[in-house]
Write a protein that holds these residues in place. Structure first.
Motif, PDB file in Angstrom:
ATOM      1  N   ALA A 102      -6.054  -5.927  -9.678  1.00 59.39           N
ATOM      2  CA  ALA A 102      -5.723  -6.418  -8.336  1.00 59.39           C
ATOM      3  C   ALA A 102      -4.434  -5.780  -7.829  1.00 59.39           C
ATOM      4  N   VAL A 103      -3.412  -5.748  -8.690  1.00 59.75           N
ATOM      5  CA  VAL A 103      -2.141  -5.129  -8.300  1.00 59.75           C
ATOM      6  C   VAL A 103      -2.343  -3.647  -8.019  1.00 59.75           C
ATOM      7  N   GLY A 104      -3.161  -2.997  -8.859  1.00 65.65           N
ATOM      8  CA  GLY A 104      -3.426  -1.580  -8.656  1.00 65.65           C
ATOM      9  C   GLY A 104      -4.109  -1.309  -7.324  1.00 65.65           C
ATOM     10  N   VAL A 105      -5.065  -2.137  -6.967  1.00 68.72           N
ATOM     11  CA  VAL A 105      -5.755  -1.966  -5.682  1.00 68.72           C
ATOM     12  C   VAL A 105      -4.787  -2.188  -4.521  1.00 68.72           C
ATOM     13  N   ILE A 106      -3.922  -3.208  -4.645  1.00 68.03           N
ATOM     14  CA  ILE A 106      -2.932  -3.476  -3.589  1.00 68.03           C
ATOM     15  C   ILE A 106      -1.980  -2.286  -3.444  1.00 68.03           C
ATOM     16  N   PHE A 107      -1.528  -1.746  -4.573  1.00 69.87           N
ATOM     17  CA  PHE A 107      -0.657  -0.571  -4.526  1.00 69.87           C
ATOM     18  C   PHE A 107      -1.379   0.613  -3.870  1.00 69.87           C
ATOM     19  N   THR A 108      -2.668   0.777  -4.196  1.00 69.98           N
ATOM     20  CA  THR A 108      -3.437   1.870  -3.610  1.00 69.98           C
ATOM     21  C   THR A 108      -3.506   1.724  -2.093  1.00 69.98           C
ATOM     22  N   LEU A 109      -3.801   0.504  -1.641  1.00 66.89           N
ATOM     23  CA  LEU A 109      -3.845   0.261  -0.196  1.00 66.89           C
ATOM     24  C   LEU A 109      -2.486   0.537   0.439  1.00 66.89           C
ATOM     25  N   TYR A 110      -1.425   0.150  -0.266  1.00 69.10           N
ATOM     26  CA  TYR A 110      -0.076   0.396   0.247  1.00 69.10           C
ATOM     27  C   TYR A 110       0.177   1.896   0.402  1.00 69.10           C
ATOM     28  N   LEU A 111      -0.189   2.669  -0.639  1.00 69.18           N
ATOM     29  CA  LEU A 111       0.038   4.115  -0.587  1.00 69.18           C
ATOM     30  C   LEU A 111      -0.775   4.766   0.517  1.00 69.18           C
ATOM     31  N   VAL A 112      -2.034   4.298   0.675  1.00 71.73           N
ATOM     32  CA  VAL A 112      -2.885   4.858   1.726  1.00 71.73           C
ATOM     33  C   VAL A 112      -2.298   4.551   3.100  1.00 71.73           C
ATOM     34  N   LEU A 113      -1.916   3.279   3.320  1.00 68.53           N
ATOM     35  CA  LEU A 113      -1.341   2.903   4.614  1.00 68.53           C
ATOM     36  C   LEU A 113       0.005   3.588   4.846  1.00 68.53           C
ATOM     37  N   ARG A 114       0.759   3.754   3.779  1.00 61.13           N
ATOM     38  CA  ARG A 114       2.045   4.447   3.896  1.00 61.13           C
ATOM     39  C   ARG A 114       1.846   5.889   4.339  1.00 61.13           C
ATOM     40  N   GLU A 115       0.827   6.547   3.788  1.00 59.34           N
ATOM     41  CA  GLU A 115       0.554   7.913   4.179  1.00 59.34           C
ATOM     42  C   GLU A 115       0.003   7.975   5.604  1.00 59.34           C
ATOM     43  N   LEU A 116      -0.885   7.029   5.952  1.00 56.81           N
ATOM     44  CA  LEU A 116      -1.438   7.001   7.308  1.00 56.81           C
ATOM     45  C   LEU A 116      -0.350   6.749   8.348  1.00 56.81           C
ATOM     46  N   ASP A 117       0.664   5.980   7.961  1.00 62.70           N
ATOM     47  CA  ASP A 117       1.722   5.609   8.897  1.00 62.70           C
ATOM     48  C   ASP A 117       2.692   6.757   9.165  1.00 62.70           C
ATOM     49  N   ARG A 118       2.615   7.812   8.385  1.00 64.18           N
ATOM     50  CA  ARG A 118       3.517   8.941   8.571  1.00 64.18           C
ATOM     51  C   ARG A 118       3.139   9.735   9.810  1.00 64.18           C
ATOM     52  N   ALA A 119       4.141  10.192  10.530  1.00 60.34           N
ATOM     53  CA  ALA A 119       3.894  11.061  11.684  1.00 60.34           C
ATOM     54  C   ALA A 119       3.882  12.512  11.225  1.00 60.34           C
ATOM     55  N   HIS A 120       2.872  13.246  11.629  1.00 60.21           N
ATOM     56  CA  HIS A 120       2.751  14.666  11.274  1.00 60.21           C
ATOM     57  C   HIS A 120       2.899  15.483  12.552  1.00 60.21           C
ATOM     58  N   ILE A 121       4.154  15.766  12.896  1.00 60.12           N
ATOM     59  CA  ILE A 121       4.457  16.489  14.126  1.00 60.12           C
ATOM     60  C   ILE A 121       5.183  17.787  13.771  1.00 60.12           C
ATOM     61  N   VAL A 122       4.733  18.898  14.337  1.00 60.04           N
ATOM     62  CA  VAL A 122       5.405  20.181  14.115  1.00 60.04           C
ATOM     63  C   VAL A 122       5.717  20.816  15.468  1.00 60.04           C
ATOM     64  N   GLN A 123       6.776  21.604  15.495  1.00 57.89           N
ATOM     65  CA  GLN A 123       7.102  22.354  16.709  1.00 57.89           C
ATOM     66  C   GLN A 123       6.442  23.722  16.632  1.00 57.89           C
TER      67      GLN A 123
END
Length: 568
Positions: free
Chosen positions: A399-420
């Protein structure tokens, strides 16, 4: 249909028959005694492990996509099974336990088939390697500690749960340990490790089982206090129906077992796939594992999954197709029919030794070292998952592992990927790095370097505004125009559109004019129906960056002339 039924047997050649038969017999020499040992981890009689080598193995052979994966059960699945049944209040060793095992395995099969219908294979695979590393370490140490009573010849404490309690309950009885049992266990472990290192082609588990039975039969070591396994019923299992008395309590464990069974089978299949073999299809594996568990459940089996050690033996012996697994299943049937009375003389210490050697192989300190070197967050995920497994058990660890996985996925999705984007001497637009500082330019040309989702649209908008000099990190001079390349924003949802609309207002209030370039063709028909597009798209949307830059420069020049005229 040939791709769905027996895909690995399509185009079978006579020249492969001998290799498949030899490989099936070799794998059987490992998988049968090993599965019997794993059954004891699940607090089940050893014949449950033997039965798991029959129906599930044949079903996977007919439906699975891997040519050499050997599917019976694993220590992870066995541990999860024990945790689930204990959590549901089922007494170990009771008749009710075997009825609930049928229910649990059936539920695992149904969940896997439901995942196949919904095509969830790729989603389930998102559970990170760090999480699996932590789970395997927790499983390895917990199961090894659980075998100590068998290795010492002392009674287990059925009230102890978790690694630390189980370890303490065994160690505090060390004064009552049986010397003959300790010698047998130590010798068995030494033989298993030595044979694995020096003569890996000879199946160590088979040697340990045979030696233990011979020592009982001819040396009478059971007269010196060495405990034997419970008598093994003669014959193959008869079909039985599940009991749904504890079905509600079994659901969380069934879900965890289904996920782990799928991940283990896919991992093994991909790990042993030869270059000339087809890729492993996750949805095909969901179907194969689901049907194997569903049909196997009625024949008293643990939930099936692919195992690394038995698969390595299978492939090392030259297996070409899943016919080798069918041979292993036939061997299991023959053992149940003709060798059950012989197995009654098998010492528990020999089975415990096999379990310890197998599960300690799950603990890979190099994986933790690699995680530390590459990504500290993933290292801490693995460590915390392992510690939760040791302290609270495997189900909470999953359960903790799945929660951590969701956290990592959402953390990556929340990142902005902007380049000049910068124009080189040839007039081509080239991207800088995402972490590069913004170089002053007017118009400023940025690219959204990833798809936009509900999870990252706000972060992306803030990053664009920041690069444009708006907000807390505002620069002394802002560009008058911003050209935004949206070619990689593959899908535009209502949330994304509202985010861009809000950004448009913020930029406009700050005196920055926005121009958008190259939206995906698939999204344009939908956007043209919106009020936002009718207001914005006709005037400041372009298919090419150069056109947008030219328009921005012209608009800025026009605005400057208007400003000069008004000043005069």
């Amino acid at each position: 249909m040939s791709r769905l039924i027996a895909p690995t047997l399509a185009g079978y050649r006579k020249s492969w028959l001998r290799a498949d038969v030899v490989a099936g017999l070799s794998a059987g020499a490992v998988v049968i005694p090993q599965a019997m040992a794993y059954a004891t981890i699940a607090d089940m009689p050893v014949q449950i492990g033997l039965y798991t080598c029959m129906v599930p193995m044949v079903v996977y052979a007919l439906l699975g996509g891997s040519r050499t994966t050997s599917v019976s059960t694993t220590s992870t699945i066995a541990t999860l099974t024990a945790s689930t049944l204990i959590g549901a209040g089922v007494a170990a060793g009771s008749d009710q336990a075997q009825s609930d095992l049928i229910t649990l395995t059936l539920m695992v099969g149904v969940l896997l088939l439901l995942a196949r219908v919904l095509r969830l294979g790729a989603i389930i695979e998102n559970i990170s390697e760090a999480t699996l590393t932590g789970i395997k370490a927790g499983v390895g140490l917990t199961v090894a500690a659980g075998q100590l009573p068998k290795l010492l010849g002392v009674p287990p404490d059925n009230t102890a749960t978790g690694f630390f309690q189980v370890l303490w309950s065994a160690l505090k009885q060390i004064g009552d340990a049986n010397g003959a049992t300790i010698l047998l266990a130590a010798g068995s472990i030494a033989v298993l490790y030595a044979m694995k290192k020096f003569v890996p082609r000879i199946p160590g588990p088979l040697v340990v089982v045979a030696a233990g039975i011979l020592l009982v039969a001819f040396a009478g070591i059971d007269d010196h206090g060495v405990a034997l396994i419970s008598p093994v019923p003669h014959g193959i299992p008869l079909p039985a129906l599940p009991s749904f008395e504890h079905a509600g309590s079994l659901v969380p464990g069934a879900l965890a077992i289904a996920v782990m069974a799928f991940l283990e089978t896919v991992s093994v299949g991909r790990g042993v796939r030869r270059p000339d073999e087809p890729q492993i299809d996750t949805n095909q594996e969901l179907l194969a594992n689901g049907v194997a568990a569903t049909l196997g459940s009625f024949f008293h089996t643990l939930a099936p999954a692919g195992g690394f050690s038995q698969t390595a033996v299978n492939q090392g012996a030259g297996a070409r197709t899943q016919l080798s697994s069918i041979v292993t299943a036939v061997l299991a049937v023959l053992v149940a029919l003709f060798l059950a009375p012989v197995l009654d003389d098998l010492p528990q210490a020999a089975l415990g030794a096999m379990v310890v050697v197998a599960v300690l192989g799950l603990i890979n300190l190099r994986e933790f070292k690699t995680l530390w070197q590459i990504d500290r967050i993933e290292f801490w995920v693995a460590l915390v998952t392992a510690l939760v497994g040791l302290a609270a058990g495997l189900l909470p660890a999953v359960a903790v592992g799945v929660i951590f996985t969701l956290y990592l996925v959402l953390r990556e999705l929340d990142r902005a990927h902007i380049v000049q984007l910068h124009r080189n001497e040839r007039g081509h637009w080239r991207p800088g790095g995402e972490s590069d500082p913004t170089v002053a330019a007017d118009p400023l040309v940025l690219r959204i370097n990833s798809a936009l989702y509900t999870a990252n649209v706000r972060t992306t908008v803030r990053a664009i505004e920041s690069r444009s000099g708006i907000g807390e990190d505002a620069e002394s001079s802002r560009p008058r125009a911003l050209v935004l390349d949206a070619s990689r924003a593959y899908k535009v949802s209502t949330t994304v559109m509202h985010g861009i609309r809000d950004m448009l207002k913020e930029l406009s209030d700050a005196g920055v004019t926005l121009y958008i370039v190259d939206l995906p063709e698939s999204e344009k028909p939908k956007l043209r129906t919106t009020p936002w597009w009718r207001e914005f798209g006709g005037r400041r949307y372009f298919d090419h960056i150069d056109d947008a830059v030219d328009a921005a420069e012209n608009d800025c020049a026009t605005a400057a002339k208007v400003q000069e005229s008004s000043n005069e």
